[in-house]
Design an enzyme around this catalytic site. Structure first.
Site, PDB file in Angstrom:
ATOM      1  N   SER A 103       0.763  -1.258  -0.038  1.00 35.02           N
ATOM      2  CA  SER A 103      -0.138  -0.121   0.073  1.00 35.02           C
ATOM      3  C   SER A 103       0.894   1.250   0.015  1.00 35.02           C
ATOM      4  CB  SER A 103      -1.106   0.009   1.062  1.00 35.02           C
ATOM      5  OG  SER A 103      -2.070   0.718   1.215  1.00 35.02           O
ATOM      6  N   ASP A 153     -10.133  -4.233  -5.218  1.00 33.78           N
ATOM      7  CA  ASP A 153      -9.539  -3.284  -4.528  1.00 33.78           C
ATOM      8  C   ASP A 153     -10.175  -2.000  -4.774  1.00 33.78           C
ATOM      9  OD1 ASP A 153      -7.737  -1.136  -3.166  1.00 33.78           O
ATOM     10  OD2 ASP A 153      -5.867  -2.374  -3.928  1.00 33.78           O
ATOM     11  N   HIS A 184      -7.984  -4.840  -0.920  1.00 33.16           N
ATOM     12  CA  HIS A 184      -6.595  -4.067  -0.895  1.00 33.16           C
ATOM     13  C   HIS A 184      -5.791  -4.611   0.137  1.00 33.16           C
ATOM     14  CE1 HIS A 184      -4.247  -0.667  -1.353  1.00 33.16           C
ATOM     15  NE2 HIS A 184      -4.024  -0.546   0.194  1.00 33.16           N
TER      16      HIS A 184
END
Length: 206
Positions: A103, A153, A184
């Protein structure tokens, strides 16, 4: 050293590449150690904590809104991270690492590849986005990059991750981009694919 709180675990197998582990928003230097041990059990592990705080949560650079980055800060923080890596290489006697970022951590890795490519030998980008709207012309010289995206996501649009893959490929990287049936968050498939990919890189290097 450049002022990053960090953890370091020495290598248990001299033939395994050192890993640079970069957490997501709200994580810290402990978050990805377990992942690092799973995907490359013999590697040295270098895991810094992001120096930017967003509502008390560590990050590696500032953002203006979700998915909207402070690009001046991205550039500054990527260069600071590059300095930290160079100092850590000298201090701990390790080679240029393979970065494993999740991320926000993956986004700073993508920025580092574009701004200071010599800092890394390769990268595993987990749920990454294009970090800069006007990236510099980078020369990635055949570096290997694994980009793992989530089909569902809610944060990273499919078009964005595809654009990142194209951007890195155009800069000369060997990009393996896979879209997983995931959101995600990370899945077991991410672990398996990353482990196999690092094993393949090791085999080629040998």
């Amino acid at each position: 050293m450049t002022d990053f709180i960090h953890r370091f675990e020495p290598a248990r197998d001299a033939g395994s590449p050192p890993l640079l582990l970069l957490h997501g928003t709200g994580g810290d230097e402990n978050d990805l150690l377990g992942l690092g041990r799973m995907i490359s059990p013999g590697s040295a592990l270098l895991s810094p904590r992001g120096r930017v705080l967003e509502h008390g949560m560590p990050r590696f650079f500032r953002r203006l809104a979700e998915g909207v980055f402070d690009e001046d800060d991205v550039r500054q923080r990527a260069l600071e991270l590059g300095e930290f890596i160079a100092e850590a290489q000298k201090r701990y006697g390790i080679a240029a690492p393979v970065a494993v970022g999740f991320s926000n951590g993956a986004n700073i890795v993508a920025a580092l590849l574009l701004l200071k490519p010599d800092a890394l030998s390769g990268a595993v980008l987990l749920r990454a986005m294009v970090p800069l709207s006007d990236p510099p012309k980078a020369e990635l010289g055949g570096k290997h990059v694994l980009l793992l995206s989530g089909q569902a996501d809610p944060i990273v649009p499919a078009s964005n991750s595809a654009r990142l893959a194209a951007l890195l490929s155009e800069a000369g990287a060997h990009v393996d981009h896979k879209v997983l049936p995931a959101g995600h968050q990370l899945s077991q498939a991410d672990v398996t694919l990353a482990r196999n990919w690092i094993g393949g890189i090791n085999a080629k290097a040998a």
